[in-house]
Design a protein around this motif. Structure first.
Motif, PDB file in Angstrom:
ATOM      1  N   ASP A 272      56.933 -68.141 -12.391  1.00  0.00           N
ATOM      2  CA  ASP A 272      58.009 -68.402 -11.430  1.00  0.00           C
ATOM      3  C   ASP A 272      58.412 -67.078 -10.781  1.00  0.00           C
ATOM      4  OD1 ASP A 272      60.252 -69.200 -10.015  1.00  0.00           O
ATOM      5  OD2 ASP A 272      61.483 -69.586 -11.805  1.00  0.00           O
ATOM      6  N   VAL A 273      57.636 -66.644  -9.784  1.00  0.00           N
ATOM      7  CA  VAL A 273      57.846 -65.329  -9.188  1.00  0.00           C
ATOM      8  C   VAL A 273      59.228 -65.211  -8.564  1.00  0.00           C
ATOM      9  CG1 VAL A 273      57.029 -63.698  -7.449  1.00  0.00           C
ATOM     10  CG2 VAL A 273      55.380 -65.007  -8.797  1.00  0.00           C
ATOM     11  N   ASP A 274      59.677 -66.234  -7.834  1.00  0.00           N
ATOM     12  CA  ASP A 274      60.987 -66.172  -7.190  1.00  0.00           C
ATOM     13  C   ASP A 274      62.101 -66.091  -8.235  1.00  0.00           C
ATOM     14  OD1 ASP A 274      59.817 -66.295  -4.703  1.00  0.00           O
ATOM     15  OD2 ASP A 274      60.067 -68.467  -4.503  1.00  0.00           O
ATOM     16  N   GLY A 275      61.985 -66.918  -9.281  1.00  0.00           N
ATOM     17  CA  GLY A 275      62.996 -66.893 -10.330  1.00  0.00           C
ATOM     18  C   GLY A 275      63.015 -65.573 -11.076  1.00  0.00           C
ATOM     19  N   MET A 276      61.831 -65.011 -11.351  1.00  0.00           N
ATOM     20  CA  MET A 276      61.761 -63.736 -12.044  1.00  0.00           C
ATOM     21  C   MET A 276      62.288 -62.603 -11.157  1.00  0.00           C
ATOM     22  SD  MET A 276      60.662 -64.390 -15.081  1.00  0.00           S
ATOM     23  CE  MET A 276      60.364 -62.721 -15.654  1.00  0.00           C
ATOM     24  N   ARG A 277      61.986 -62.674  -9.866  1.00  0.00           N
ATOM     25  CA  ARG A 277      62.477 -61.639  -8.948  1.00  0.00           C
ATOM     26  C   ARG A 277      64.012 -61.624  -8.947  1.00  0.00           C
ATOM     27  NH1 ARG A 277      60.951 -63.719  -4.488  1.00  0.00           N
ATOM     28  NH2 ARG A 277      58.849 -62.847  -4.516  1.00  0.00           N
TER      29      ARG A 277
ATOM     30  N   ALA B  70      56.897 -59.607  -9.520  1.00  0.00           N
ATOM     31  CA  ALA B  70      58.323 -59.891  -9.364  1.00  0.00           C
ATOM     32  C   ALA B  70      59.155 -58.643  -9.619  1.00  0.00           C
ATOM     33  CB  ALA B  70      58.742 -61.011 -10.308  1.00  0.00           C
ATOM     34  N   ALA B  71      58.768 -57.871 -10.623  1.00  0.00           N
ATOM     35  CA  ALA B  71      59.495 -56.635 -10.923  1.00  0.00           C
ATOM     36  C   ALA B  71      59.358 -55.638  -9.776  1.00  0.00           C
ATOM     37  CB  ALA B  71      58.983 -56.034 -12.224  1.00  0.00           C
ATOM     38  N   MET B  72      58.157 -55.524  -9.221  1.00  0.00           N
ATOM     39  CA  MET B  72      57.946 -54.628  -8.075  1.00  0.00           C
ATOM     40  C   MET B  72      58.816 -55.052  -6.906  1.00  0.00           C
ATOM     41  SD  MET B  72      53.784 -54.342  -8.223  1.00  0.00           S
ATOM     42  CE  MET B  72      53.698 -53.700  -6.556  1.00  0.00           C
ATOM     43  N   SER B  73      58.821 -56.352  -6.626  1.00  0.00           N
ATOM     44  CA  SER B  73      59.584 -56.873  -5.500  1.00  0.00           C
ATOM     45  C   SER B  73      61.077 -56.641  -5.690  1.00  0.00           C
ATOM     46  CB  SER B  73      59.293 -58.365  -5.330  1.00  0.00           C
ATOM     47  OG  SER B  73      60.007 -58.900  -4.243  1.00  0.00           O
ATOM     48  N   ALA B  74      61.533 -56.707  -6.941  1.00  0.00           N
ATOM     49  CA  ALA B  74      62.952 -56.493  -7.248  1.00  0.00           C
ATOM     50  C   ALA B  74      63.313 -55.022  -7.365  1.00  0.00           C
ATOM     51  CB  ALA B  74      63.304 -57.218  -8.541  1.00  0.00           C
ATOM     52  N   GLU B  75      62.319 -54.142  -7.174  1.00  0.00           N
ATOM     53  CA  GLU B  75      62.508 -52.693  -7.216  1.00  0.00           C
ATOM     54  C   GLU B  75      62.958 -52.199  -8.588  1.00  0.00           C
ATOM     55  OE1 GLU B  75      64.998 -51.583  -3.928  1.00  0.00           O
ATOM     56  OE2 GLU B  75      63.456 -52.047  -2.454  1.00  0.00           O
ATOM     57  N   VAL B  76      62.387 -52.820  -9.638  1.00  0.00           N
ATOM     58  CA  VAL B  76      62.582 -52.306 -10.989  1.00  0.00           C
ATOM     59  C   VAL B  76      61.921 -50.929 -11.057  1.00  0.00           C
ATOM     60  CG1 VAL B  76      61.929 -52.618 -13.420  1.00  0.00           C
ATOM     61  CG2 VAL B  76      62.738 -54.576 -12.072  1.00  0.00           C
TER      62      VAL B  76
END
Length: 274
Positions: free
Chosen positions: A55-60, A90-96
């Protein structure tokens, strides 16, 4: 500066214990789970829900605003690497900024233990993500040993190879220590093992059961009755083969160095079972 730490797999043994230790240390946490009713109730922790690593959107959304995330590996499955890739995306997209990934001892492209290959592939993907990373590579868990006993014996093609069985609680303690100061562990990989490397025969003797050293063919045949899919049976058998090849014969000082206490021995674990 104190950052909120994200913990995936917080309803499981390693993720849950890691979260408990960090909460005890007064750290702010975000527990990322699929079922919020199973999330531990901890001070300073809030729960974020996502539908699993696919769930990429949910994880983001769950990762949003986090500096550091403990990425506990997904349950074994034919598409586990793809699940891990989606979680990393998802972590990359969320800028972790920093991923601490729960990998496996002797993970390699051609590792004997087929599930260890999944971890190597995930490590490579994390390295290519541009995020800071730390990899924890635990040995086989002490906690699984009782489940290996069938009809009073442990059976498998481990030969005279050795394994330094590790306690899940020790792995969690190492993870918590690293997550408290992630910048000190940037780009590092840590083997996490028990204090003593034992043959399967010695292990079985300590447990009061017999060890039957099967051939590889016998191992596949004896597991056919469970009706498990081929990929899962291969994982079971190759875990023993990895012991036989020496890939698990590693004793690391990581637990002592990271936590200040020695790694728990197999005998201590067995004593705790009563």
């Amino acid at each position: 500066m104190t950052h909120t730490i994200g913990i995936t797999g917080a309803t499981g043994a390693v993720g849950g214990e890691t979260a408990r230790l960090l909460a005890k240390a007064g750290h702010s946490l975000r527990l990322i789970v699929r079922d919020p009713s199973r999330a531990p109730e901890l001070p300073g922790a809030r729960v974020a829900t996502a539908g699993g690593y696919h769930d990429v959107d949910g994880m983001r959304e769950a990762f949003s605003g986090l500096h550091t995330v403990f990425l506990v590996s997904a349950a074994e499955s034919p598409d586990r690497v793809a699940e891990h890739h989606r979680a990393v995306d998802a972590a990359m997209s969320a800028e972790v900024h920093h991923l601490v990934y729960l990998s496996f001892l002797s993970a390699a492209e051609q590792a004997t233990f087929t599930f260890a290959r999944d971890h190597w592939a995930t490590e490579q993907y994390v390295k290519g993500s541009g995020m800071d990373f730390t990899f924890l590579r635990p040995s086989l868990y002490q906690d699984v040993l009782p489940h290996l006993v069938q009809d009073g014996a442990i059976r498998g093609p481990a030969g005279q190879g050795r394994c330094a069985w590790v306690a899940r609680t020790d792995v969690a303690a190492v993870a918590a220590a690293i997550l408290l100061h992630p910048d000190l562990h940037r780009g590092r990989r840590y083997d996490v093992t028990g204090p003593q490397s034992l043959t399967m025969g010695q292990t079985a003797e300590m447990m009061g059961v017999e060890y039957v050293d099967e051939t590889v063919e016998e191992a596949y045949a004896s597991r056919a009755r469970y009706g498990a899919p081929d990929w899962e049976v291969e994982g079971w058998v190759t875990s023993y083969q990895a012991i036989a090849t020496g890939e698990m014969d590693i004793v690391s000082p990581t637990v002592q160095r990271a936590t200040g206490h020695p790694a728990s021995s197999l005998q201590q674990f067995l004593n705790s079972l009563g």
